[in-house]
Design a protein around this motif. Structure first.
Motif, PDB file in Angstrom:
ATOM      1  N   SER A 115     112.736 -58.087  10.667  1.00 57.53           N
ATOM      2  CA  SER A 115     110.973 -57.742  10.480  1.00 57.53           C
ATOM      3  C   SER A 115     110.277 -58.083  11.538  1.00 57.53           C
ATOM      4  O   SER A 115     109.350 -57.529  11.159  1.00 57.53           O
ATOM      5  CB  SER A 115     111.235 -58.801   9.081  1.00 57.53           C
ATOM      6  OG  SER A 115     110.441 -59.771   9.151  1.00 57.53           O
ATOM      7  N   LYS A 116     111.222 -58.845  12.332  1.00 58.58           N
ATOM      8  CA  LYS A 116     109.826 -59.458  13.844  1.00 58.58           C
ATOM      9  C   LYS A 116     110.090 -58.162  14.863  1.00 58.58           C
ATOM     10  O   LYS A 116     109.636 -58.754  16.203  1.00 58.58           O
ATOM     11  CB  LYS A 116     110.022 -60.561  14.293  1.00 58.58           C
ATOM     12  CG  LYS A 116     109.830 -61.965  13.068  1.00 58.58           C
ATOM     13  CD  LYS A 116     110.587 -62.828  13.041  1.00 58.58           C
ATOM     14  CE  LYS A 116     109.589 -64.090  12.466  1.00 58.58           C
ATOM     15  NZ  LYS A 116     110.876 -63.859  10.086  1.00 58.58           N
TER      16      LYS A 116
ATOM     17  N   ARG B 293     109.676 -55.258  17.317  1.00 58.70           N
ATOM     18  CA  ARG B 293     108.065 -54.800  17.482  1.00 58.70           C
ATOM     19  C   ARG B 293     108.431 -53.778  17.164  1.00 58.70           C
ATOM     20  O   ARG B 293     107.165 -52.780  16.339  1.00 58.70           O
ATOM     21  CB  ARG B 293     107.676 -54.450  18.758  1.00 58.70           C
ATOM     22  CG  ARG B 293     106.078 -54.242  19.636  1.00 58.70           C
ATOM     23  CD  ARG B 293     105.955 -54.569  20.529  1.00 58.70           C
ATOM     24  NE  ARG B 293     107.018 -54.855  21.464  1.00 58.70           N
ATOM     25  CZ  ARG B 293     107.085 -53.244  22.350  1.00 58.70           C
ATOM     26  NH1 ARG B 293     105.616 -52.371  21.745  1.00 58.70           N
ATOM     27  NH2 ARG B 293     108.010 -53.059  23.024  1.00 58.70           N
TER      28      ARG B 293
ATOM     29  N   ALA C 103     115.979 -60.208  19.944  1.00 56.54           N
ATOM     30  CA  ALA C 103     115.722 -61.367  18.257  1.00 56.54           C
ATOM     31  C   ALA C 103     116.332 -61.888  17.981  1.00 56.54           C
ATOM     32  O   ALA C 103     115.828 -63.047  17.595  1.00 56.54           O
ATOM     33  CB  ALA C 103     114.824 -60.130  17.425  1.00 56.54           C
TER      34      ALA C 103
ATOM     35  N   ASP D 281     115.078 -61.584   7.893  1.00 54.65           N
ATOM     36  CA  ASP D 281     113.960 -61.564   8.814  1.00 54.65           C
ATOM     37  C   ASP D 281     113.926 -61.657  10.211  1.00 54.65           C
ATOM     38  O   ASP D 281     112.777 -61.362  10.172  1.00 54.65           O
ATOM     39  CB  ASP D 281     114.140 -63.055   7.849  1.00 54.65           C
ATOM     40  CG  ASP D 281     113.762 -63.641   6.315  1.00 54.65           C
ATOM     41  OD1 ASP D 281     113.162 -63.357   5.807  1.00 54.65           O
ATOM     42  OD2 ASP D 281     115.124 -65.058   6.352  1.00 54.65           O
TER      43      ASP D 281
END
Length: 381
Positions: free
Chosen positions: A283-284, A286, A353, A280
């Motif tokens: 996946s964020k 960039r 992240a 999760d």
């Protein structure tokens, strides 16, 4: 570009970045393994083999559409890919003889485009297959099993026995994980002691040994040692079990230390599924080429004492090692090791992240974390 092709491109970009970062880490003099320079050098050799394998697999997609990875477990390719690569290596010369040379294919492609006003897909596949087979033939890939090499020879001053640092590797077909083994083994056979130990009990410098040497340095035991390592390198066997088996199977070989490096699991955003939290957050990230996490474990078992052999009138008992298992650490005891280290390599953007999401502490609990940033690796974060 199809979704499958896009996913494959992202996977190969990510694993290439991860292996390149791991190679940088191994060669950095601040790396924990660099204090054992030869250990880092050996691991770097096998990383190079893995990089060669992934380069070949990437080229193979130009003419073969299927490529499977262990998405829910290791994040590495499934064992079938390793077997196919090994088979292609053996048949490469024969298959290349049946494919036109690159300049001939290019001329055919140009002619096809001019005459048919279309792209010559079949010829493109022939070119891709040729480039793939040339790379397979010339490169050293990470195969199902890599035979042992002797990387170092010396003499133990306490007992005047020669000892060898031997290494080998396997790609475990059940866990789909690359495994690297290193063993320090003393040799008490009369022939090797006579050749390698001088009168002062030191290494005989008049003996020239062109290291590395393929196989165990002792020629009388080299084939048996290869057979042993091939049968005793599965991930399901603990390092202690392998060391004990080695000690029992060879009367004149005395394993003093066995180290296993387990590469993986590997996590890639949108592809691997073995940790939903990591997936999760990644996946964020960039940039897709920074959305990965590579872990590895170093396991070690060593002998704390040697029980002398006994020879009686009607029976004999060979010497045996007493291997230390750290029973105070439940994980070490379960792994069958004296000690272990868990490492994680992550790009700076991915670490940021995970940190911003409040997941870094949980994800990296128990790991030594190394952050890849601008071609350098920062440890002890």
């Amino acid at each position: 570009m199809s979704a499958e092709t896009d996913a494959a491109t992202r996977y190969f970009d990510a694993i290439a970045a991860a292996l390149s970062g791991l190679d940088i880490f191994m060669r950095d003099d601040r790396s924990p393994l660099y204090q054992h320079g030869i250990v880092a050098r050996i691991v770097a050799e096998y990383i190079g083999r893995l990089e060669s394998s992934f380069s070949c697999w990437r080229n193979r997609l130009g003419f073969m559409e299927s490529f499977r990875i262990s998405r829910a477990e290791s994040g590495f390719p499934v064992f079938q890919n390793v077997l196919e690569l090994e088979n292609d290596r053996r048949t490469a010369a024969e298959r290349l003889a049946g494919i036109p040379r690159p300049d001939e294919i290019r001329a055919e492609m140009a002619d096809f485009i001019l005459r048919h006003k279309a792209f010559p897909s079949a010829l493109q596949k022939s070119m891709a297959e040729r480039l793939y087979l040339e790379a397979v033939k010339e490169g050293e890939a990470f195969g199902p099993f890599t035979l042992a090499q002797t990387a170092k020879v010396s003499v133990n001053p306490k007992n005047q026995r020669p000892f060898y640092l031997v290494h080998w590797a396997t790609f475990d077909g059940t866990a789909n994980l690359p495994l690297i083994y290193m063993a320090t083994v003393e040799d008490s056979s009369e022939e090797m002691v006579a050749q390698l130990v001088d009168r002062e009990g030191k290494f005989n410098k008049t003996v020239r040994i062109p290291l590395p040497v393929d196989g165990l340095l002792n020629p009388d035991l080299a084939h048996r040692f290869d057979d042993f390592t091939e049968k005793n390198s599965a991930y399901t066997l603990s390092p202690a079990t392998i060391a004990v088996n080695l000690d029992k199977d060879f009367e004149t070989l005395h394993p003093k230390q066995l180290r296993r490096v387990v590469l993986g699991p590997f996590y890639t955003a949108g592809i691997t599924e073995h940790n939903s939290t990591v997936a999760d957050v990644l996946s964020k990230v960039r940039k897709a080429e920074n959305a990965w996490l590579l872990t590895w474990t170093i396991q070690e078992v060593y002998s704390k004492a040697e029980k002398p052999g006994r020879r009686g009138l009607f029976s004999r008992e060979q010497s045996s090692q007493e291997f230390y298992i750290n029973t105070d650490d439940l994980v070490a005891a379960r792994q069958g090791v004296s000690s272990y280290e868990k490492h994680a390599l992550v790009p700076h953007e991915a670490y940021q992240a995970l940190y911003a999401a409040g997941e870094a502490e949980k994800v990296f609990a128990g790991y030594k974390v190394h952050i890849l940033s601008k071609g350098q690796v920062i440890s002890d974060v």
